[in-house]
Design a protein around this motif. Sequence first.
Motif, PDB file in Angstrom:
ATOM      1  N   GLN A  25     -20.889 122.621  15.494  1.00 53.44           N
ATOM      2  CA  GLN A  25     -20.660 121.391  15.057  1.00 53.44           C
ATOM      3  C   GLN A  25     -19.697 120.819  16.309  1.00 53.44           C
ATOM      4  O   GLN A  25     -19.579 119.589  16.185  1.00 53.44           O
ATOM      5  N   THR A  37     -26.204 118.486   5.266  1.00 50.08           N
ATOM      6  CA  THR A  37     -25.240 119.283   5.283  1.00 50.08           C
ATOM      7  C   THR A  37     -24.585 119.453   4.141  1.00 50.08           C
ATOM      8  O   THR A  37     -24.203 120.433   3.736  1.00 50.08           O
ATOM      9  N   PRO A  73     -23.024 117.973  12.751  1.00 53.83           N
ATOM     10  CA  PRO A  73     -23.317 119.022  11.802  1.00 53.83           C
ATOM     11  C   PRO A  73     -24.570 119.522  11.707  1.00 53.83           C
ATOM     12  O   PRO A  73     -25.421 119.022  12.046  1.00 53.83           O
ATOM     13  N   THR A  74     -24.316 121.122  11.455  1.00 52.66           N
ATOM     14  CA  THR A  74     -25.475 121.796  11.804  1.00 52.66           C
ATOM     15  C   THR A  74     -26.834 121.438  10.855  1.00 52.66           C
ATOM     16  O   THR A  74     -27.852 121.693  11.475  1.00 52.66           O
TER      17      THR A  74
END
Length: 68
Positions: free
Chosen positions: A39, A50, A44-45
């Motif tokens: 990140q 998320t 954000p992954t």
Amino acid sequence: IKNKHKQLAHFKIIGWDFAIDKDENPVFIEYNLCPGQNQITCGPTFGDLTERVLDEFFVKKTLKYAQN
């Protein structure tokens, strides 16, 4: 990977890294027990999902197992 992931079941999220070889076969590179470090450079992954993922895996699942 699903079978390997079960062997590390005490980790909630694992980042599995693969490449594709010249014959189009997947090649396992590594797994990361703290994939959140991405990140810092990639955002954000789980992108727009998320909050939903965090709620599902870190709140609901944790509470579910704590109650059993």
